[in-house]
Every structure is written in structure tokens, then in C-alpha cells.
Design an enzyme around this catalytic site. Structure first.
Site, PDB file in Angstrom:
ATOM      1  N   THR A  55       0.835  -1.199   0.000  1.00 52.27           N
ATOM      2  CA  THR A  55       0.000   0.000   0.000  1.00 52.27           C
ATOM      3  C   THR A  55       0.869   1.249   0.000  1.00 52.27           C
ATOM      4  OG1 THR A  55      -1.700  -1.196   1.229  1.00 52.27           O
ATOM      5  CG2 THR A  55      -1.854   1.203   1.204  1.00 52.27           C
ATOM      6  N   TYR A 147      -2.067 -10.518   3.604  1.00 55.05           N
ATOM      7  CA  TYR A 147      -2.014  -9.105   3.959  1.00 55.05           C
ATOM      8  C   TYR A 147      -3.435  -8.618   4.214  1.00 55.05           C
ATOM      9  CZ  TYR A 147      -1.067  -4.053   3.168  1.00 55.05           C
ATOM     10  OH  TYR A 147      -0.983  -2.685   3.278  1.00 55.05           O
ATOM     11  N   LYS A 177       0.325 -10.174   7.657  1.00 59.66           N
ATOM     12  CA  LYS A 177       0.536  -8.745   7.897  1.00 59.66           C
ATOM     13  C   LYS A 177      -0.828  -8.201   8.288  1.00 59.66           C
ATOM     14  CE  LYS A 177       2.037  -4.423   5.671  1.00 59.66           C
ATOM     15  NZ  LYS A 177       0.868  -3.579   5.982  1.00 59.66           N
ATOM     16  N   SER A 179      -2.986  -5.442   9.276  1.00 59.33           N
ATOM     17  CA  SER A 179      -3.152  -3.988   9.314  1.00 59.33           C
ATOM     18  C   SER A 179      -4.595  -3.631   9.615  1.00 59.33           C
ATOM     19  CB  SER A 179      -2.687  -3.374   7.992  1.00 59.33           C
ATOM     20  OG  SER A 179      -1.317  -3.574   7.796  1.00 59.33           O
ATOM     21  N   GLY A 202       0.401  -4.059  11.616  1.00 58.59           N
ATOM     22  CA  GLY A 202       0.548  -3.004  10.631  1.00 58.59           C
ATOM     23  C   GLY A 202      -0.081  -1.676  10.974  1.00 58.59           C
ATOM     24  N   ASP A 204       0.896   1.189  13.011  1.00 54.03           N
ATOM     25  CA  ASP A 204       2.123   1.589  13.701  1.00 54.03           C
ATOM     26  C   ASP A 204       1.856   2.251  15.051  1.00 54.03           C
ATOM     27  OD1 ASP A 204       2.701   0.922  11.101  1.00 54.03           O
ATOM     28  OD2 ASP A 204       3.997   2.633  10.705  1.00 54.03           O
TER      29      ASP A 204
END
Length: 308
Positions: A55, A147, A177, A179, A202, A204
Site C-alpha cells: 500500500t 495481507y 501482515k 493492518s 501493521g 504503527d
């Protein structure tokens, strides 16, 4: 980088920078920046793994051929300098995803990741798993990561449902992953995971919470420019020093809160990275708009007041 057979590949842990794609001022991919970019990550940020063409890398705005060229350059330039290069190969088209997966194997990537299609969306975990299986099957020796980014794809299938019997369909499956902000879903994934799987968080600004739930590491755009600090967060967490870990997490939250008030998006984030690193990353590709210089400089000033 060597490709290892499933079951003996190196487990992906720690910080993984989701890289920006460098463009020229005319909007063409700029391969000349990738070597210095890798040096910046390893030497200035102590980040040794990268997630490319995701992304942050504007993958859905790139052609298949551009993604191949970029993936090959990242892998070649990272040899001997980085631990792992994970190449995102997800597309709206199954055939395009398979083409990119085959190519990733040919260039000796360390793994591949696939996002859920977001135009014709998979409606159930079984449909999504079938799509992932079809992509993974053409590159069976590469570690495979799902993802999950529901805010972007609109695919709200619970990851814990995707993981049910996943290795029967994808023997090379090695993790997620993740997110998304659903820490209950994340926790259930971790609690039912296998030792050789990696769960990389993901979001942060919420990494510390995910570490408490059992995350093995993190993939994110901000680790391009706060990697050193977040390596300290990981070290503090591992030592049980939650006060220090919180202090670092709160710094990123302060920065992003400030940036969001000014309209923080991919274009702004990319320009912020350019301001902090000194790398010439170029503008984003439409429909993402470039960041006004004064806004990027204001956020960069805030960054320096917090992290330096």
C-alpha cells in the site's frame, strides 16, 4: 538472498519497513534511488527487512511490469545488506497476482504477500482462501503471507477464519501482515498460531498493544523514518520496561496526531519521508495528490522536535 524450502525458511520478525516507491518528477519509477534508500534504512534506521510494492508503495497504481522491475531492483540491491525482502503480489486480477508471484520466485524474493481483491470482493473466508491458494500455488517454495487491511479493501472477513486449515491449502503459509485495529481478532489468531508462523502488526501507532497480544514484529510505513526508535521500543518491551516502550509509542502517536490534523495521507507521508531522509522520492501517482511543501516541512519540524 536464498529461497529456502517451506518449513526451514527464516522466521520473519522485528521491524519491516513498508517502502515508498520512488518516482521521477514526471511520474516514472526511479530505480536510482533504491540503492541509497536501502543504505538509509540499514545504516540510519537499523531496519533490515522490507515489504515492497504494498500500500505504501502505491502498488495498485503501478502496472504489472513496473512492479516486476521494482521488485527485482529491491531484491538485487538488498543482497548482503538486508535480512528479508517480502514482495507484495496482490492484484485485482488473479492472473496478474500469479504472474507477479512467479516473478518473485524467479528473482529470489524471501517471501510474498497477497492482499484481498477489493473491487469484486471475496464474501467469505473460504472464497478468500481459495484466491490466496491459487496465487500461492504458482510459487510453492516461497513463504506466503496474507495481507489483511480491511479499511482499504473493504474485506472484513475475520483473519482467524482465514487461518482455519490454511496450511492444508497453502503449505507455504507463514503468517499475516495484520493492518487492522481489531485486537480481539488479532489475539485469537496469535493464540491459535503455529510456531513457524509470523504475525506482523501493521497499525504503527498501536504496535505496543499488539506486542502485548503476541505480535512477532511489525510492518509499517513510519519505520522508514522512526525505525531506530521503534527498535528501542521492541528492546524495551522484551526487557519488560513498559515505561520506556510507552514513551516511544506515545511519541509516534503525538506525531501522527499532529499530522492527521493537517491531513495526513500517503502523499504527505511520502513527502515526510523525503524531508527526513533526504531521499528524492518524487510525487505520488494520481489519484493520490502530492503534499504541499509547507505542510510536509511543518510535520518534519514536529518530527524533529519529538524524535531528535
Amino acid at each position: 538472498m536464498s529461497v529456502m524450502a517451506p518449513g526451514v525458511d527464516k522466521k520473519l520478525t522485528g521491524l519491516v519497513a513498508a517502502t515508498f516507491t520512488p518516482f521521477t518528477a514526471q511520474g516514472e519509477i526511479n530505480l536510482s534511488v533504491i540503492g541509497p534508500y536501502i543504505d538509509y534504512l540499514t545504516e540510519k534506521q537499523s531496519v533490515k527487512s522490507i515489504f515492497v510494492n504494498g500500500t505504501t508503495g502505491e502498488s495498485m497504481s503501478l502496472t504489472v511490469e513496473e512492479r516486476k522491475i521494482l521488485a527485482e531492483e529491491w531484491c538485487q540491491r538488498a543482497k548482503g545488506k538486508m535480512d528479508q525482502v517480502i514482495v507484495h503480489v496482490g492484484c485485482m486480477s488473479l492472473k496478474d497476482s500469479q504472474e507477479l508471484a512467479r516473478h518473485a520466485a524467479e528473482i529470489s524474493a524471501d517471501g510474498i504477500a497477497v492482499i484481498a481483491p477489493s473491487f469484486f470482493k471475496p464474501s467469505t473466508a473460504d472464497v478468500l482462501k481459495k484466491f490466496l491458494q491459487e496465487v500461492a500455488s504458482v510459487a510453492p517454495t516461497l513463504p506466503f503471507y496474507y495481507y489483511h487491511i480491511p479499511a482499504v479493501t473493504g474485506v472484513n472477513v475475520l483473519v482467524r477464519d482465514v487461518l482455519v486449515d490454511i496450511e492444508k491449502l497453502i503449505p507455504s503459509f507463514r503468517g499475516v501482515k495484520f493492518s487492522g485495529s481489531d485486537l480481539m481478532d488479532f489475539g485469537l489468531c496469535v493464540s491459535h498460531s503455529k510456531p513457524h508462523w509470523s504475525f506482523l502488526y501493521g497499525v504503527d501507532e498501536q504496535l505496543l498493544a499488539a506486542l502485548a497480544m503476541g505480535a512477532n514484529g511489525a510492518v509499517g510505513s513510519t519505520y522508514n523514518y522512526v525505525g531506530c526508535d521503534f527498535n528501542q521500543l521492541l528492546a524495551a518491551f522484551q526487557k519488560g520496561d513498559l515505561v520506556q516502550a510507552r514513551t516511544i509509542q506515545f511519541k509516534l502517536q503525538e506525531l501522527l496526531s499532529y499530522a492527521m490534523k493537517l491531513g495526513f495521507d500517503l502523499g504527505v507521508n511520502k513527502q515526510l519521508m523525503a524531508e527526513v531522509s533526504g531521499l528524492c522520492l518524487g510525487p505520488p501517482r494520481l489519484p493520490v495528490m502530492p503534499c504541499p511543501l509547507d505542510r510536509a516541512q511543518s510535520i518534519a519540524k514536529k518530527y524533529r522536535s519529538i524524535f531528535t
